[in-house]
Design an enzyme around this catalytic site. Structure first.
Site, mmCIF file in Angstrom:
data_model
loop_
_atom_site.group_PDB
_atom_site.id
_atom_site.type_symbol
_atom_site.label_atom_id
_atom_site.label_comp_id
_atom_site.label_asym_id
_atom_site.label_seq_id
_atom_site.Cartn_x
_atom_site.Cartn_y
_atom_site.Cartn_z
ATOM 1 N N ALA A 87 6.814 -3.478 -12.487
ATOM 2 C CA ALA A 87 6.828 -2.085 -12.587
ATOM 3 C C ALA A 87 8.387 -1.509 -13.099
ATOM 4 O O ALA A 87 8.358 -0.523 -13.967
ATOM 5 C CB ALA A 87 6.332 -1.386 -11.329
ATOM 6 N N PHE B 235 -4.838 -1.920 1.990
ATOM 7 C CA PHE B 235 -5.095 -0.670 2.473
ATOM 8 C C PHE B 235 -6.347 0.018 1.814
ATOM 9 O O PHE B 235 -6.587 1.151 2.087
ATOM 10 C CB PHE B 235 -3.963 0.285 2.178
ATOM 11 C CG PHE B 235 -2.778 -0.409 2.799
ATOM 12 C CD1 PHE B 235 -2.633 -0.709 4.155
ATOM 13 C CD2 PHE B 235 -1.616 -0.335 1.920
ATOM 14 C CE1 PHE B 235 -1.367 -1.192 4.756
ATOM 15 C CE2 PHE B 235 -0.329 -1.035 2.635
ATOM 16 C CZ PHE B 235 -0.297 -1.425 3.773
ATOM 17 N N LYS C 247 -4.079 -5.553 -7.517
ATOM 18 C CA LYS C 247 -4.284 -7.040 -7.567
ATOM 19 C C LYS C 247 -4.596 -7.697 -6.284
ATOM 20 O O LYS C 247 -3.644 -7.743 -5.414
ATOM 21 C CB LYS C 247 -2.953 -7.760 -8.342
ATOM 22 C CG LYS C 247 -2.797 -6.999 -9.626
ATOM 23 C CD LYS C 247 -1.586 -7.560 -10.484
ATOM 24 C CE LYS C 247 -1.532 -7.060 -11.748
ATOM 25 N NZ LYS C 247 -0.440 -7.137 -12.324
ATOM 26 N N TRP D 213 4.646 0.289 -8.034
ATOM 27 C CA TRP D 213 3.716 0.431 -9.466
ATOM 28 C C TRP D 213 3.076 1.817 -9.508
ATOM 29 O O TRP D 213 2.844 2.460 -10.633
ATOM 30 C CB TRP D 213 2.846 -0.796 -9.359
ATOM 31 C CG TRP D 213 1.896 -0.990 -10.644
ATOM 32 C CD1 TRP D 213 0.746 -1.244 -10.691
ATOM 33 C CD2 TRP D 213 2.229 -0.703 -12.201
ATOM 34 N NE1 TRP D 213 0.269 -1.452 -11.890
ATOM 35 C CE2 TRP D 213 1.083 -0.942 -12.840
ATOM 36 C CE3 TRP D 213 3.319 -0.105 -12.768
ATOM 37 C CZ2 TRP D 213 0.833 -0.842 -14.298
ATOM 38 C CZ3 TRP D 213 3.111 -0.217 -14.240
ATOM 39 C CH2 TRP D 213 1.686 -0.488 -14.899
ATOM 40 N N GLY D 214 2.694 2.156 -8.367
ATOM 41 C CA GLY D 214 1.950 3.468 -8.471
ATOM 42 C C GLY D 214 2.788 4.685 -9.003
ATOM 43 O O GLY D 214 2.354 5.360 -9.781
ATOM 44 N N LYS E 55 -3.161 -14.597 -9.934
ATOM 45 C CA LYS E 55 -1.712 -14.954 -10.249
ATOM 46 C C LYS E 55 -0.752 -14.955 -9.256
ATOM 47 O O LYS E 55 0.492 -15.596 -9.277
ATOM 48 C CB LYS E 55 -1.525 -14.456 -11.686
ATOM 49 C CG LYS E 55 -1.326 -13.250 -11.432
ATOM 50 C CD LYS E 55 0.199 -12.469 -11.072
ATOM 51 C CE LYS E 55 0.008 -10.818 -10.710
ATOM 52 N NZ LYS E 55 1.290 -10.514 -10.122
ATOM 53 N N GLY F 180 -1.881 6.329 -4.348
ATOM 54 C CA GLY F 180 -0.800 5.116 -4.070
ATOM 55 C C GLY F 180 0.447 5.639 -4.715
ATOM 56 O O GLY F 180 0.671 5.957 -5.979
ATOM 57 N N PHE G 280 1.253 8.009 0.957
ATOM 58 C CA PHE G 280 0.994 7.730 2.440
ATOM 59 C C PHE G 280 2.542 7.986 3.036
ATOM 60 O O PHE G 280 3.471 7.632 2.669
ATOM 61 C CB PHE G 280 1.029 6.004 2.385
ATOM 62 C CG PHE G 280 0.910 5.584 3.915
ATOM 63 C CD1 PHE G 280 -0.381 5.684 4.676
ATOM 64 C CD2 PHE G 280 1.789 4.952 4.496
ATOM 65 C CE1 PHE G 280 -0.294 5.134 5.901
ATOM 66 C CE2 PHE G 280 1.765 4.502 5.771
ATOM 67 C CZ PHE G 280 0.710 4.643 6.500
HETATM 68 N N1 LIG Z 1 4.930 -3.209 -8.422
HETATM 69 C C1 LIG Z 1 4.912 -3.970 -9.379
HETATM 70 O O1 LIG Z 1 5.397 -4.464 -10.076
HETATM 71 C C2 LIG Z 1 3.180 -4.153 -9.700
HETATM 72 C C3 LIG Z 1 2.795 -4.479 -10.928
HETATM 73 C C4 LIG Z 1 1.424 -4.471 -11.336
HETATM 74 C C5 LIG Z 1 0.683 -4.438 -10.084
HETATM 75 N N2 LIG Z 1 0.894 -4.286 -8.731
HETATM 76 C C6 LIG Z 1 -0.132 -3.927 -7.982
HETATM 77 O O2 LIG Z 1 -0.317 -2.685 -7.498
HETATM 78 C C7 LIG Z 1 -0.558 -2.718 -6.302
HETATM 79 C C8 LIG Z 1 0.243 -1.465 -5.459
HETATM 80 O O3 LIG Z 1 1.393 -2.136 -5.701
HETATM 81 P P1 LIG Z 1 2.763 -1.028 -5.493
HETATM 82 O O4 LIG Z 1 4.065 -2.068 -6.183
HETATM 83 O O5 LIG Z 1 2.653 0.323 -6.023
HETATM 84 O O6 LIG Z 1 3.033 -1.025 -4.091
HETATM 85 P P2 LIG Z 1 4.091 -1.288 -3.143
HETATM 86 O O7 LIG Z 1 4.399 -2.653 -2.995
HETATM 87 O O8 LIG Z 1 5.450 -0.549 -3.603
HETATM 88 O O9 LIG Z 1 3.435 -1.074 -1.604
HETATM 89 C C9 LIG Z 1 4.082 -0.191 -0.866
HETATM 90 C C10 LIG Z 1 3.142 0.917 -0.876
HETATM 91 O O10 LIG Z 1 2.101 0.719 0.414
HETATM 92 C C11 LIG Z 1 1.991 2.230 1.255
HETATM 93 N N3 LIG Z 1 1.396 1.857 2.241
HETATM 94 C C12 LIG Z 1 2.317 1.352 3.460
HETATM 95 N N4 LIG Z 1 1.404 1.437 4.564
HETATM 96 C C13 LIG Z 1 0.067 1.997 4.083
HETATM 97 C C14 LIG Z 1 -0.985 2.340 4.754
HETATM 98 N N5 LIG Z 1 -1.366 1.642 5.982
HETATM 99 N N6 LIG Z 1 -1.996 2.947 4.140
HETATM 100 C C15 LIG Z 1 -1.972 2.894 2.753
HETATM 101 N N7 LIG Z 1 -0.550 2.923 2.036
HETATM 102 C C16 LIG Z 1 0.208 2.420 2.904
HETATM 103 C C17 LIG Z 1 3.573 2.811 1.038
HETATM 104 O O11 LIG Z 1 3.446 4.120 1.175
HETATM 105 C C18 LIG Z 1 3.687 2.392 -0.377
HETATM 106 O O12 LIG Z 1 3.152 3.329 -1.321
HETATM 107 C C19 LIG Z 1 -0.814 -3.972 -5.873
HETATM 108 O O13 LIG Z 1 -1.901 -4.457 -5.619
HETATM 109 C C20 LIG Z 1 -0.001 -4.810 -6.604
HETATM 110 O O14 LIG Z 1 -0.066 -6.167 -6.671
HETATM 111 C C21 LIG Z 1 2.105 -4.223 -8.638
HETATM 112 O O1 LIG Z 2 5.924 -8.567 -7.918
HETATM 113 P P1 LIG Z 2 4.952 -9.204 -7.998
HETATM 114 O O2 LIG Z 2 4.897 -10.518 -7.531
HETATM 115 O O3 LIG Z 2 3.948 -8.295 -6.975
HETATM 116 O O4 LIG Z 2 4.156 -8.783 -9.298
HETATM 117 C C1 LIG Z 2 4.190 -7.715 -10.101
HETATM 118 C C2 LIG Z 2 3.139 -7.540 -11.071
HETATM 119 O O5 LIG Z 2 1.838 -8.003 -10.724
HETATM 120 C C3 LIG Z 2 3.536 -8.311 -12.302
HETATM 121 O O6 LIG Z 2 2.581 -7.892 -13.218
#
Ligand SMILES: NC(=O)c1ccc[n+]([C@@H]2O[C@H](COP(=O)([O-])OP(=O)(O)OC[C@H]3O[C@@H](n4cnc5c(N)ncnc54)[C@H](O)[C@@H]3O)[C@@H](O)[C@H]2O)c1
Ligand SMILES: O=P(O)(O)OC[C@H](O)CO
Length: 385
Positions: free
Chosen positions: A172, A116, A139, A32-33, A224, A28, A59
């Site tokens: 992130a 996904f 999450k 956050w990835g 949350k 990913g 992706f």
């Molecule tokens: N962003 C944050 O601050 C944060 C912090 C902690 C946890 N999280 C959790 O981490 C997880 C990932 O969040 P993120 O912020 O990295 O992602 P993001 O919200 O930036 O999502 C976009 C991602 O989804 C991918 N995508 C789109 N279509 C797709 C498909 N068909 N198959 C596979 N991938 C596809 C995109 O290429 C991109 O990498 C979530 O569960 C989120 O709740 C996010």
């Molecule tokens: O930006 P949100 O609402 O997806 O939250 C990001 C993280 O999960 C916070 O810890």
């Protein structure tokens, strides 16, 4: 030994005791990835426990410049779409082919929007050795007629590997800017691997603690996001800090109550770790779910969450709205809706069944035991549904 104290790990896990270096792949490359890969790459550059290179599965998509995202990450060491302006590190290597990205990896970090993960697990089924260790930063959860499956459990079952989780107050972009943050690793059974995950992620500004409560950690991170939608709605309605604090308190109570109904072994102390109350607070103050929900309420619900997500997040994904839908299926199938007015109301608002103002139009009561079905808990849905 304190689990958050990484210096002590030199006594616990050493290259000589394990005699192999782990290879890491991050599955990913969203917001956050990308930050997770950056954190890991800092440690793999310096720790003798890990191979230097960190692979990141992308992706694939085409940037406005016409370049492929993968090529751009490899050329500039920057994810121009999901984490612009931040150097990921010289040892981060992007790969658009998921099977080649995981080849030879001994530790897999799953960090995609939860919708996904099913497709990803299908692609990887039979391709991963059982000795590989996984960790989910995702999450969310899956709800089917057969019941609730946490994402780590889906990974465990589909791929036949051990899977821990890492959740916490982790916006992130703040971690990308190296602002101090904490996180919680949740593990089952194997303390040694939990220590290794702590070591892989910890930096002076990212303090990771491990607790033996994988379900507790993961359900906190999952639920949350729904409370954050409620918090954003009250922001959009122009209400004050007291209202938002009330929403957060009620939400936390529902989180705890549902967690214990679904997973009776969940430990109350987990709610006091970063994955619990701290994540709830940061998401309700500064997260994407909050931000989009605020816009939804400001628009009086005229633009849908999907429309606002597309308009405001440039490809990033909300998890709170889909989790509210999944919760609604679960609560409905169990006859538990009356016990979870906040979760239920968020879904009713997101689907346009009641207006955004409904979020503050209920009287809250969450009993210690399942209530009789006849109990009326909130006002808005008596007429709305
Ligand atoms: N962003 C944050 O601050 C944060 C912090 C902690 C946890 N999280 C959790 O981490 C997880 C990932 O969040 P993120 O912020 O990295 O992602 P993001 O919200 O930036 O999502 C976009 C991602 O989804 C991918 N995508 C789109 N279509 C797709 C498909 N068909 N198959 C596979 N991938 C596809 C995109 O290429 C991109 O990498 C979530 O569960 C989120 O709740 C996010
Ligand atoms: O930006 P949100 O609402 O997806 O939250 C990001 C993280 O999960 C916070 O810890």
């Amino acid at each position: 030994m304190s689990f958050g104290d990484t210096s002590a790990f030199q006594d616990g896990i050493t290259t000589s005791s394990l005699n192999v270096k782990d290879r890491i792949t991050v599955i990913g490359s969203g917001n956050w990835g990308s930050v997770a890969a950056r954190l890991i790459a800092i440690n793999t550059r310096t720790s003798p426990l890990f191979h230097d290179e960190v692979r990141i599965w992308v992706f694939e998509e085409i940037l406005p410049s016409g370049e492929k995202l993968t090529n751009a990450i490899n050329k500039y060491k920057e994810n121009k779409k999901y984490l612009p302006g931040v150097n990921l590190g010289p040892n981060v290597v992007a790969d658009p082919d998921i099977r080649s990205a995981v080849k030879d990896a001994t530790m897999l970090v799953f960090v995609t929007p939860h919708q996904f993960i099913e497709g990803i697990c299908k692609d990887l089924k039979g391709k991963i050795k059982p000795s590989v260790k996984g960790i989910s930063l995702i999450k969310g959860m899956e709800v089917k007629e057969s019941g609730v499956t946490l994402i780590s459990n889906k990974i465990r079952k589909s791929l036949g590997i051990e899977c821990s989780v890492l959740m916490g107050a982790n916006i992130a972009n703040e971690i990308a800017e190296e602002m101090f943050s904490e996180a919680t690793v949740g593990y089952k059974g194997n303390k040694t691997i939990a220590q290794k995950w702590v070591q892989l992620f910890s930096t002076p500004y990212f303090s990771v603690t491990a607790v033996p409560d994988v379900e507790g950690v993961e359900i906190c991170g999952t639920l949350k996001n729904v409370v954050a939608i409620a918090a954003g709605l009250v922001d959009g309605l122009g209400m004050g800090s007291n209202t938002k604090a009330a929403i957060m308190r009620i939400g936390l109570k529902e989180m705890r109550y549902l967690a214990r109904l679904l997973f009776p072994t969940v430990n109350d102390t987990t709610f006091f770790e970063s994955c619990g109350v701290a994540d709830l607070i940061t998401t309700c103050l500064g997260g994407r779910n909050r931000k989009v929900a605020e816009a939804f309420a400001r628009n009086g619900g005229k633009l849908s969450f999907d429309e606002l997500e597309a308009k405001m997040l440039n490809g990033q994904k909300l998890q709170g709205v889909s989790t509210a839908r999944e919760l609604s299926l679960l609560l409905n199938s169990k006859g538990w809706e009356d016990s979870f007015p906040l979760f239920t109301t968020v879904h009713a608002i997101a689907t346009g069944k009641v207006p955004p103002t409904a979020i503050v139009e209920y009287s809250e009561h969450v009993p210690d035991e399942l209530p009789p079905k006849s109990r009326k808990i909130y006002l808005s849905l008596q007429s709305g549904l």
